[in-house]
Design a protein around this motif. Sequence first.
Motif, short mmCIF file in Angstrom:
data_model
loop_
_atom_site.label_atom_id
_atom_site.label_comp_id
_atom_site.label_asym_id
_atom_site.label_seq_id
_atom_site.Cartn_x
_atom_site.Cartn_y
_atom_site.Cartn_z
N TYR A 196 0.86 -1.19 0.00
CA TYR A 196 0.00 0.00 0.00
C TYR A 196 0.89 1.23 0.00
CZ TYR A 196 -2.49 -3.79 2.28
OH TYR A 196 -2.97 -5.01 2.59
N PRO A 197 0.37 2.33 -0.51
CA PRO A 197 1.19 3.56 -0.51
C PRO A 197 1.61 3.94 0.90
CG PRO A 197 -0.80 3.85 -1.81
CD PRO A 197 -0.94 2.54 -1.12
N GLU A 198 2.88 4.39 1.01
CA GLU A 198 3.37 4.81 2.32
C GLU A 198 2.90 6.22 2.66
OE1 GLU A 198 7.63 4.37 2.47
OE2 GLU A 198 7.71 4.92 4.60
N ASP A 217 6.75 -4.83 4.59
CA ASP A 217 6.71 -4.26 3.23
C ASP A 217 7.93 -4.71 2.41
OD1 ASP A 217 4.34 -2.97 3.42
OD2 ASP A 217 5.18 -0.97 3.78
N GLU A 218 9.09 -4.72 3.06
CA GLU A 218 10.31 -5.10 2.34
C GLU A 218 10.25 -6.57 1.90
OE1 GLU A 218 13.45 -1.91 4.31
OE2 GLU A 218 13.33 -3.94 5.13
N ILE A 219 9.69 -7.41 2.74
CA ILE A 219 9.57 -8.83 2.37
C ILE A 219 8.59 -8.97 1.19
CG2 ILE A 219 8.70 -11.07 3.16
CD1 ILE A 219 10.01 -10.48 5.87
N TRP A 258 8.08 -7.59 14.06
CA TRP A 258 7.82 -7.52 12.62
C TRP A 258 7.18 -6.15 12.33
CZ3 TRP A 258 9.88 -11.15 9.52
CH2 TRP A 258 10.28 -12.34 10.13
N SER A 259 8.03 -5.16 12.13
CA SER A 259 7.49 -3.81 11.89
C SER A 259 6.88 -3.75 10.48
CB SER A 259 8.61 -2.78 11.99
OG SER A 259 9.52 -2.99 10.93
N GLY A 260 6.05 -2.76 10.26
CA GLY A 260 5.43 -2.58 8.94
C GLY A 260 6.48 -2.45 7.85
#
Length: 501
Positions: A7-9, A86-88, A80-82
């Motif tokens: 999703y857009p940051e 997202d990077e995964i 497990w931060s957002g």
Amino acid sequence: MAVNYLYPEYEAARDNDRCITCRACERQCANGAHEYIAEKDKMVCDDSKCANCHRCVALCPTRALKIVKSGNTYRQNANWSGKIIDEIYRQAGSGGVLLSSMGNPEEYPVYFNKILINASQVTNPSIDPLREPMETRVYLGAKPREIERGVDGKIINNMPPQLRLSMPVMFSAMSYGSISYNAHESLARAAVELGILYNTGEGGLHEDFYKYGANTIVQVASGRFGVHPAYLNSGAAVEIKMGQGAKPGIGGHLPGTKIVGDVSRTRMIPEGSDAISPAPHHDIYSIEDLRQLVYSLKEATNYAKPVIVKIAAVHNVTVIASGIARSGADIIAIDGFRGGTGAAPTRIRDHVGIPIELALAGVDKRLRDEGIRDNVSIVVGGSIRSSADIIKAIALGADSVYIGTAALIALGCHLCRSCQTGKCNWGVATQAPELVKRLNPDIGYERLVNLLSAWQHEIKEMMGGMGINSIESLKGNRLMLRGVGLNEKELDILGIKHAGE
Ligand code: SF4
Ligand code: SF4
Ligand code: SF4
């Protein structure tokens, strides 16, 4: 239907009561985020294209726009931060290495923020910089250990070549190709006006900039792009880039899409070919090999120019610096792990290297202990943000600092960290002609001169407050510093006392 995991940051929040549908935001966004919908006479935004560069916000005539952090959150999880999730998702989608630009944004200690500067009270009175002379000039290069006199008693001038700076600041290496022609011109002209130096980086020197040679450091990196005898002799000093704080231990990569026109000619590589600098110099595997290159470059420049060796601040930086100080190099440049870049693998940028404050203090101490501190000058970079950082760096042992990111911010960079896309909306890190012209070099140059003139005033004020009237007296003067909230080991490495002691 394909699932969109990301999703857009950021979101563009538009106040439709203020929006006059002038479409300036649409024209200004090189990422194509804004669009005018004629049937509805309304602007819309594809938030997924927004890099949060603030160009549209700054140029919206009615202040109708804000870029806000998306309210979308994953379920709270301290592990497990957002960002990690997202990077995964991103890597699971692309199979590629994550790329980023600019400096390390992670929350490592910033030691400059935990060091405080002294001021005189009662005894050793402070000096008024408006009424008393205050020397900010420095000379970089190896210094002779002792004064020699001839039979006639006159001093023999055995001084190796030196760089003269009006203040202990230089613009760090940023190549033409990674930054725009107009950004380079701004830096070069500001360096001339200020009496300091700027650095070509590893992309060679555009023929238009040879006239600024007396204020130019020409760099030789592992790719040897744009290196030839006239180039080496055009500058005031030659810098060998062994490493870079933003990506220690790896090479560089400028994509073929940026190797166009003048950039390709300046680098001496074909248009459209990727400019890949290898991780090591293929002829350097020891200090002896480095010494050969140092002396080859001195030979090529008639022993008239200081040679700088630039390294990244890494775990054993003190040992490496000790070797470099014996290699014949005149100046060591150390780049800390918060240093910026046009593009780096995110994992390397964020997890490799050490803070510049610790590296600097360690190197200065080791060279003093070994009695070879005068063999070289020390220049440090890697997120120097203000005149206070400069004062602290000098007191920790630096002769001068390099600034990169601060200079780009002065030119308009909004630290959106998307230089690697080549679509810099502020005309700084791009080669697209329609974007490059957004940075007016007349204004850019003036803003850099303003910034560093202001810093020079502040440096004089802080030195005056300490009762010190020259940079030379401040250099390595750790008595002028105190730590706050630092443990014994950190204080020991920095060589300073805790506040209150
Ligand atoms: S720049 Fe501002 S006023 Fe113009 S269309 Fe965009 S949001 Fe509306
Ligand atoms: S990328 Fe920049 S110009 Fe484009 S929408 Fe986002 S903030 Fe505005
Ligand atoms: S130079 Fe341009 S693209 Fe790079 S961080 Fe700054 S504003 Fe963004």
